[in-house]
Structures are given as structure tokens and as C-alpha cells.
Motif scaffolding. Structure first.
Motif, PDB file in Angstrom:
ATOM      1  N   ALA A  27      33.707  46.680  45.550  1.00 48.74           N
ATOM      2  CA  ALA A  27      33.063  45.741  44.629  1.00 48.74           C
ATOM      3  C   ALA A  27      34.080  44.760  44.063  1.00 48.74           C
ATOM      4  N   PHE A  28      35.229  45.279  43.628  1.00 48.21           N
ATOM      5  CA  PHE A  28      36.267  44.423  43.065  1.00 48.21           C
ATOM      6  C   PHE A  28      36.789  43.452  44.116  1.00 48.21           C
ATOM      7  N   PHE A  29      37.046  43.952  45.321  1.00 46.54           N
ATOM      8  CA  PHE A  29      37.574  43.097  46.378  1.00 46.54           C
ATOM      9  C   PHE A  29      36.590  41.974  46.717  1.00 46.54           C
ATOM     10  N   CYS A  30      35.305  42.307  46.855  1.00 48.26           N
ATOM     11  CA  CYS A  30      34.298  41.294  47.195  1.00 48.26           C
ATOM     12  C   CYS A  30      34.191  40.243  46.092  1.00 48.26           C
ATOM     13  N   TYR A  31      34.248  40.685  44.834  1.00 49.61           N
ATOM     14  CA  TYR A  31      34.134  39.753  43.720  1.00 49.61           C
ATOM     15  C   TYR A  31      35.318  38.791  43.709  1.00 49.61           C
ATOM     16  N   MET A  32      36.536  39.318  43.843  1.00 50.00           N
ATOM     17  CA  MET A  32      37.716  38.464  43.810  1.00 50.00           C
ATOM     18  C   MET A  32      37.772  37.558  45.047  1.00 50.00           C
ATOM     19  N   GLU A  33      37.329  38.074  46.197  1.00 51.36           N
ATOM     20  CA  GLU A  33      37.319  37.274  47.418  1.00 51.36           C
ATOM     21  C   GLU A  33      36.321  36.118  47.298  1.00 51.36           C
ATOM     22  N   SER A  34      35.221  36.342  46.570  1.00 48.80           N
ATOM     23  CA  SER A  34      34.209  35.298  46.410  1.00 48.80           C
ATOM     24  C   SER A  34      34.765  34.081  45.674  1.00 48.80           C
ATOM     25  N   MET A  35      35.787  34.306  44.836  1.00 48.77           N
ATOM     26  CA  MET A  35      36.380  33.217  44.051  1.00 48.77           C
ATOM     27  C   MET A  35      37.037  32.163  44.948  1.00 48.77           C
ATOM     28  N   LYS A  36      37.298  32.505  46.204  1.00 42.48           N
ATOM     29  CA  LYS A  36      37.884  31.534  47.131  1.00 42.48           C
ATOM     30  C   LYS A  36      36.849  30.491  47.567  1.00 42.48           C
ATOM     31  N   TYR A  37      35.572  30.823  47.412  1.00 43.79           N
ATOM     32  CA  TYR A  37      34.517  29.978  47.945  1.00 43.79           C
ATOM     33  C   TYR A  37      33.591  29.391  46.879  1.00 43.79           C
ATOM     34  N   ILE A  38      33.502  30.038  45.712  1.00 42.60           N
ATOM     35  CA  ILE A  38      32.691  29.522  44.610  1.00 42.60           C
ATOM     36  C   ILE A  38      33.509  29.610  43.334  1.00 42.60           C
ATOM     37  N   ASN A  39      33.112  28.851  42.291  1.00 41.31           N
ATOM     38  CA  ASN A  39      33.910  28.870  41.070  1.00 41.31           C
ATOM     39  C   ASN A  39      33.557  30.069  40.188  1.00 41.31           C
ATOM     40  N   ALA A  40      34.369  30.299  39.188  1.00 43.70           N
ATOM     41  CA  ALA A  40      34.242  31.498  38.359  1.00 43.70           C
ATOM     42  C   ALA A  40      32.926  31.542  37.604  1.00 43.70           C
ATOM     43  N   SER A  41      32.443  30.397  37.111  1.00 44.64           N
ATOM     44  CA  SER A  41      31.194  30.392  36.354  1.00 44.64           C
ATOM     45  C   SER A  41      30.018  30.761  37.244  1.00 44.64           C
ATOM     46  N   GLU A  42      30.022  30.272  38.484  1.00 47.55           N
ATOM     47  CA  GLU A  42      28.961  30.635  39.433  1.00 47.55           C
ATOM     48  C   GLU A  42      29.027  32.130  39.747  1.00 47.55           C
ATOM     49  N   ALA A  43      30.235  32.654  39.922  1.00 45.16           N
ATOM     50  CA  ALA A  43      30.403  34.071  40.233  1.00 45.16           C
ATOM     51  C   ALA A  43      29.882  34.941  39.091  1.00 45.16           C
ATOM     52  N   SER A  44      30.178  34.549  37.843  1.00 47.00           N
ATOM     53  CA  SER A  44      29.741  35.350  36.696  1.00 47.00           C
ATOM     54  C   SER A  44      28.218  35.324  36.556  1.00 47.00           C
ATOM     55  N   LEU A  45      27.601  34.182  36.891  1.00 46.51           N
ATOM     56  CA  LEU A  45      26.141  34.097  36.842  1.00 46.51           C
ATOM     57  C   LEU A  45      25.512  35.003  37.900  1.00 46.51           C
ATOM     58  N   LEU A  46      26.037  34.932  39.118  1.00 41.43           N
ATOM     59  CA  LEU A  46      25.491  35.755  40.200  1.00 41.43           C
ATOM     60  C   LEU A  46      25.729  37.241  39.946  1.00 41.43           C
TER      61      LEU A  46
END
Length: 303
Positions: free
Chosen positions: A241-260
Motif C-alpha cells: 500500500a505504501f509503495f503504490c501510494y508513493m509511486e503514484s506521486m510520480k504521475y499525479i500530484n499530492a492533492s489528487e492522491a490524497s483525494l483518491l
């Protein structure tokens, strides 16, 4: 596809998929932890110790061998060491234990939703720190959070509680702990990265808590399903879970990640109801959506 019917660019779609996987894994791990506490007699303290020690070891191993980072350099600077220890105890350990204790005394759905009061606490703290009144959107978020919490805890009946007092108390404490966990390690993350900061935070929290809950003193029903559940909590609910979340930051911004990532409490609620038959009526669902809505409201607030 986006709102105009066009297909999303592959990197952006990849980021969205990764953060949703992370959120679902986090939510599911809370429900699996509830199964261990309520059905297998596991103790939240012992579970947290094992989760922190093994997950911390896994993240640091990954940082050293795969990411090619020197995990020991962080210990050469006194200021970094002090901050890391404080983060490990009052951030990582506190956030993990209060959340798991809330699950043990209530259920994964209620505990996860209550923990999502943290963004409102963060916004309130920042307003006080900057000595300014909250904006209209921030006031709206606070009202949504209070109303959602009331519905979640009372089912809309002020004369009764839908969850136990200890469960509610631990849930509120988990929101405070998550707020600290979010705000405090900014300098460490900027200097050392998330793998080293979180990995050592987990190790420090696990080692400190080992003096309270010894890893070798286990109480509960240890079976094949218990083992698989613990593996899921550690590997899928933490490392992947942690790896996928941090990896997602390479493709979307932090605010989008926190919303999702708000898919986490929803996945915990749905799985708790479907698998563990947790009672979750219209008032609890409405309260949950009200609390989750605060994340979307606060995302519209300018920095």
C-alpha cells in the motif's frame, strides 16, 4: 476517460490506479485486523509491534537494496536523529496503535472514518498557527466533520451511542495522531525521502513498543487463517500500500492522491459490512460521506 470523453494519458491513469490500490489495501487491512481482534482473540498492541517491526524491516531493506539508498546516514546528524525518534514514537507508533485500538474496541469502518477527521484538525491547527480566522470553506468542512461524527457515533439519536466510548475515544486520538504524523516529518521527508523516514519511523516505534508488548508473548488463536491475515496486514496493508501510494506521486500530484485515498474508509466500511456483518445503517453511511466530503472541501482551499 476524462470529462470530455478522451482517454486519460497512460502515466496519469497509472497514478490513479496505484493510489486506489493503496487506499483499498489500507481499508481492507483495517477490516482484516478487525477479524483478528474480534474473531481470533489477537491483541492490538502485539499486532502493532509485529506490523511495525516487519514492515519497517521490509521498507528499509527495499530502500537499501532496490532504491540504492544508504539507510544509515540519517543517524549521523543529531537533529535528524531527534526528529526521527519523535516521529517514530509520537507519529508512526501513535497513529498505528490508536487506529488499531479503535478497531479493537469498535470496528474498522468507524475507526477508519474517524481517523479521516485528521484533515480538519490539520486545517484548524494551521489557522491557529497563522492567527487567522478559518475561511468559509474551512468552516463548512468543520461543520461537515462535526455533523458526520455525530451521525456515525449516535446513528442520529443523541440519547444513544452506536459505538463504545473507548472505540470513539481511540478513533478521535487516531485522528490527532494522524495529523501529527502528517505535519511533523516534512523536513525529514524532504531531506531523506519517504522510504528511509517511514522505514526508520516504523522500526523505532516497533522497538519502543516492544517494551510494552513483547513480540514473543502472543495471546490469541494462531491458525492458518490467522497467519494469512497477519501476512495481508503487513505486506498488502503496509508495504505494498505504501509503495503504490508513493509511486503514484510520480504521475499525479499530492492533492489528487490524497483525494483518491478517500477510497480507504469506503473500502473499510463496505468490506466490514459485507464480510464481518458489521451493522452500518443509513445514518452511519451519511455520517461517513459527510466526513469524507471534508477532504474534497478542504482541497478547494488555497494554501
Amino acid at each position: 476517460m476524462n470529462s470530455h470523453g478522451a482517454v486519460l494519458p497512460y502515466p496519469r491513469a497509472k497514478g490513479i490506479i496505484l493510489v486506489i490500490i493503496a487506499a483499498v489495501c489500507w481499508g481492507a487491512s483495517g477490516t482484516v485486523a478487525q477479524y483478528l481482534f474480534h474473531n481470533k482473540g489477537f491483541n492490538s498492541g502485539w499486532t502493532v509491534v509485529i506490523r511495525l517491526l516487519l514492515s519497517g524491516t521490509g521498507l528499509l531493506f527495499f530502500a537499501q537494496t532496490v532504491a540504492k539508498q544508504n539507510i544509515w546516514n540519517v543517524w549521523k546528524n543529531k537533529q535528524d536523529v531527534v526528529q526521527l525518534v519523535l516521529f517514530g514514537i509520537f507519529g508512526m507508533l501513535a497513529a498505528q496503535y490508536t487506529y488499531f485500538a479503535a478497531i479493537e474496541y469498535s470496528n474498522a469502518a468507524a475507526a477508519t472514518v474517524l481517523q479521516y477527521l485528521a484533515p480538519v484538525m490539520i486545517a484548524s491547527y494551521l489557522c491557529m498557527r497563522e492567527k487567522k480566522l478559518p475561511s468559509k470553506l474551512e468552516v463548512m468542512a468543520i461543520l461537515f466533520a462535526l455533523g458526520g461524527t455525530f451521525l456515525l457515533v449516535t446513528k442520529g439519536n443523541i440519547h444513544s451511542l452506536a459505538i463504545s466510548v473507548p472505540g470513539f475515544a481511540w478513533g478521535i486520538l487516531s485522528a490527532f495522531a494522524l495529523a501529527f504524523y502528517t505535519l511533523y516529518p516534512g523536513r525529514l521527508l524532504a531531506k531523506w525521502g519517504s522510504l528511509i523516514t517511514v522505514g526508520w519511523g516504523m522500526m523505532i516505534g516497533g522497538i519502543v513498543f516492544s517494551f510494552v508488548y513483547r513480540p514473543w508473548q502472543f495471546h490469541g488463536d494462531w491458525s492458518g487463517t490467522s497467519f494469512l491475515a497477519m501476512v495481508f496486514v503487513i505486506i498488502f496493508g503496509t508495504i505494498i500500500a505504501f509503495f503504490c501510494y508513493m509511486e503514484s506521486m510520480k504521475y499525479i500530484n499530492a492533492s489528487e492522491a490524497s483525494l483518491l485515498a478517500s477510497a480507504e474508509p469506503l473500502s473499510a466500511a463496505f468490506l466490514s459490512v459485507a464480510w464481518l456483518q458489521v451493522s452500518f445503517g443509513p445514518a452511519e453511511w451519511l455520517g461517513s460521506f459527510a466526513i469524507i466530503a471534508t477532504i474534497f472541501i478542504l482541497s478547494a482551499v488555497k494554501k
